[in-house]
Design a protein around this motif. Structure first.
Motif, short mmCIF file in Angstrom:
data_model
loop_
_atom_site.label_atom_id
_atom_site.label_comp_id
_atom_site.label_asym_id
_atom_site.label_seq_id
_atom_site.Cartn_x
_atom_site.Cartn_y
_atom_site.Cartn_z
N VAL A 10 0.84 -1.21 0.00
CA VAL A 10 0.00 0.00 0.00
C VAL A 10 0.87 1.25 0.00
CG1 VAL A 10 -1.71 1.30 1.33
CG2 VAL A 10 -1.87 -1.18 1.18
N ILE A 11 2.03 1.16 0.60
CA ILE A 11 2.92 2.33 0.72
C ILE A 11 3.86 2.38 -0.48
CG2 ILE A 11 4.65 3.47 2.15
CD1 ILE A 11 3.53 1.88 4.53
N PRO A 12 3.79 3.41 -1.31
CA PRO A 12 4.68 3.52 -2.46
C PRO A 12 6.07 3.96 -2.03
CG PRO A 12 3.34 5.49 -2.29
CD PRO A 12 2.87 4.57 -1.18
N PRO A 13 7.05 3.95 -2.93
CA PRO A 13 8.37 4.47 -2.60
C PRO A 13 8.28 5.92 -2.11
CG PRO A 13 8.44 3.28 -4.67
CD PRO A 13 7.00 3.39 -4.30
N LEU A 14 9.02 6.23 -1.05
CA LEU A 14 8.92 7.55 -0.43
C LEU A 14 10.16 8.41 -0.60
CD1 LEU A 14 7.19 6.50 2.93
CD2 LEU A 14 6.12 7.41 0.85
N ASN A 15 11.23 7.84 -1.13
CA ASN A 15 12.46 8.62 -1.33
C ASN A 15 13.21 8.06 -2.53
OD1 ASN A 15 14.11 6.37 -0.33
ND2 ASN A 15 13.34 6.93 1.69
N ALA A 16 14.30 8.74 -2.90
CA ALA A 16 15.05 8.36 -4.10
C ALA A 16 15.62 6.95 -3.99
CB ALA A 16 16.17 9.37 -4.33
N ALA A 17 16.07 6.57 -2.81
CA ALA A 17 16.65 5.23 -2.63
C ALA A 17 15.59 4.15 -2.85
CB ALA A 17 17.26 5.11 -1.24
N GLU A 18 14.39 4.37 -2.35
CA GLU A 18 13.33 3.38 -2.52
C GLU A 18 12.87 3.31 -3.98
OE1 GLU A 18 10.25 4.26 0.25
OE2 GLU A 18 11.44 3.72 2.02
N TRP A 19 12.83 4.47 -4.65
CA TRP A 19 12.49 4.45 -6.07
C TRP A 19 13.55 3.68 -6.86
CZ3 TRP A 19 8.12 5.00 -8.31
CH2 TRP A 19 7.17 5.86 -7.81
N GLN A 20 14.81 3.87 -6.53
CA GLN A 20 15.88 3.16 -7.23
C GLN A 20 15.78 1.65 -7.00
OE1 GLN A 20 18.02 4.53 -9.40
NE2 GLN A 20 18.81 2.48 -9.84
N GLU A 21 15.45 1.28 -5.77
CA GLU A 21 15.30 -0.15 -5.46
C GLU A 21 14.16 -0.77 -6.26
OE1 GLU A 21 14.25 -2.99 -1.58
OE2 GLU A 21 14.50 -0.81 -1.35
N GLU A 22 13.04 -0.06 -6.33
CA GLU A 22 11.89 -0.57 -7.10
C GLU A 22 12.23 -0.65 -8.58
OE1 GLU A 22 8.39 -2.35 -6.66
OE2 GLU A 22 9.01 -1.04 -5.00
N PHE A 23 12.97 0.33 -9.08
CA PHE A 23 13.36 0.36 -10.49
C PHE A 23 14.30 -0.79 -10.81
CE2 PHE A 23 15.90 2.65 -13.95
CZ PHE A 23 15.02 2.25 -14.96
N GLU A 24 15.20 -1.10 -9.91
CA GLU A 24 16.14 -2.20 -10.14
C GLU A 24 15.42 -3.55 -10.19
OE1 GLU A 24 19.05 -1.80 -7.08
OE2 GLU A 24 20.04 -0.06 -8.03
N LEU A 25 14.37 -3.69 -9.43
CA LEU A 25 13.57 -4.92 -9.52
C LEU A 25 12.92 -5.02 -10.90
CD1 LEU A 25 11.82 -4.91 -6.01
CD2 LEU A 25 13.63 -6.47 -6.79
N TYR A 26 12.43 -3.90 -11.41
CA TYR A 26 11.81 -3.90 -12.73
C TYR A 26 12.84 -4.21 -13.82
CZ TYR A 26 9.43 -2.13 -16.91
OH TYR A 26 8.89 -2.01 -18.16
N GLN A 27 14.07 -3.76 -13.63
CA GLN A 27 15.11 -3.97 -14.64
C GLN A 27 15.47 -5.45 -14.81
OE1 GLN A 27 17.91 -1.10 -12.88
NE2 GLN A 27 17.90 0.01 -14.83
N ARG A 28 15.06 -6.28 -13.90
CA ARG A 28 15.39 -7.70 -13.98
C ARG A 28 14.46 -8.49 -14.89
NH1 ARG A 28 16.02 -8.86 -7.46
NH2 ARG A 28 17.69 -7.34 -7.04
N ILE A 29 13.33 -7.92 -15.28
CA ILE A 29 12.34 -8.70 -16.02
C ILE A 29 12.47 -8.45 -17.53
CG2 ILE A 29 10.78 -8.57 -14.04
CD1 ILE A 29 9.02 -6.66 -15.68
#
Length: 367
Positions: free
Chosen positions: A65-84
């Protein structure tokens, strides 16, 4: 009027008024549920059309429910997407800011899906505990809630199909997900319609009830075919009407073996079948309207048959425009929303042949 009759009326009328007040409360609640479901399906359609559905690669029913709240969390979410595969084969080089656009569509879709659970469950518990829900409706409503919970699992099952080998979700799973959403939508409309005071009139024919049910089924089946089109991006392949690929019946519809696999995996065949489904639905609605007008021109059911036919015509026009203009987001969402409107009204029309629940009302008054 005898004294006994007066006492009975005084006792029955407050009970009837209370029952109608409770029904009105339940109707308002279900109406809001139907509205949120409508919005949820539209956001889901936008998520598919913008290829955003795979942007969140983990299933976190609570924490998600809680989206990324800072640049580090956005980068972490983006890196997960980069794996697919979708990133590697389609969106390689995408920036974090570009990723945020598709992320928010999928997050909004999941957030609405979670919200609908609360919007349904909390009032259901309240109405049940306070005795506002009639016994005949309790288990149908619980079943609808359970189907909604299962839908959450199906949603993740759909997303997971695009995380390892495919660059988008499986059209089979997408169609399953959308059909279940429409079943939940239809169940809520059906129950809400049954609690609504209705004008009664004789059915045009003894088969009108079955015809109305058939139209509702055809509307749902057409939505299923549309989901296959969306899953294969088949709407982007052949953008002419009334002909398709230069012919009314294009060649090479059954190139793949076995032949039936073309109905689900060949974009040309899937789009052709969807078009044919639209023609069948339009013809069925027209015949139903003509029969109703000829047999009972002044019936309330006939008026509903006319409205249903007009809605199907409008939906057909929107579908053609969506196709010819190569599936722009606004027209595509209008087409998806129109499909839900047609389905919802078809369910309402079908349910209208049953009327309210006079037998249950008489039993309640007698008790």
């Amino acid at each position: 009027m005898s004294a006994t009759d007066s006492v009975i009326i005084d006792v029955i009328h407050p009970a009837a008024r209370r029952r109608e007040r409770d029904r009105r409360s339940v109707r308002i609640w279900l109406g809001f549920v139907v509205f949120v479901l409508f919005c949820l399906v539209l956001v889901g359609g936008a998520t598919r059309l913008t290829d955003s559905g795979l942007s969140i690669t983990e299933w976190k029913p609570i924490h998600g429910v809680i989206p990324p709240l800072n640049a580090a969390e956005w980068q972490e979410e983006f890196e997960l997407y980069q794996r697919i595969p979708q990133y590697q084969l389609v969106n390689a080089g995408m920036t974090v800011d570009e990723f945020k656009t598709i992320f928010w569509w999928e997050w909004a879709h999941r957030f609405l899906a979670r919200s609908i659970g609360l919007v349904f469950a909390v009032p259901l518990i309240f109405f049940w505990v306070t005795g506002r829900i009639e016994k005949r409706l309790r288990w149908p409503l619980v079943g609808t809630l359970a189907l909604g919970g299962f839908q959450g699992f199906v949603g993740w099952w759909m997303v997971s199909s695009g995380l390892t080998k495919l660059v988008s979700v499986s059209q089979y799973r997408l169609a399953t997900h959308l059909v279940i959403a429409c079943l939940i939508f239809s169940a809520c409309v059906w129950i809400m319609r049954g609690l609504t005071p209705q004008k009664q009139g004789a059915a045009p024919t003894r088969h009108s009830y079955l015809a109305a049910g058939g139209l509702a089924f055809l509307a749902l089946f057409q939505i299923y075919l549309g989901a296959l089109v969306a899953g294969l991006d088949a709407g982007l392949s052949y953008n002419t009407w009334p002909m398709m690929d230069g012919a009314f019946v294009p060649a090479d519809l059954f190139l793949r073996d076995p032949w039936w696999i073309n109905l689900f995996e060949n974009p040309k065949t899937v789009q052709f079948v969807h078009r044919c489904g639209a023609y069948v639905l339009l013809a069925a609605a027209l015949i139903h309207m003509i029969v109703s007008l000829s047999k009972a021109p002044g019936s309330v059911h006939t008026g509903r048959a006319v409205i249903l036919f007009l809605l199907v015509c409008l939906q057909a026009v929107i579908g053609i425009l969506t196709l010819v203009y190569q599936v722009p987001l606004d027209l595509a969402l209008a087409h998806q929303g129109g499909a839900l409107v047609v389905l919802g009204y078809a369910i309402t029309h079908w349910r209208g042949y049953i009327g309210e629940y006079p037998l249950e009302d008489r039993k309640a008054a007698a008790n």
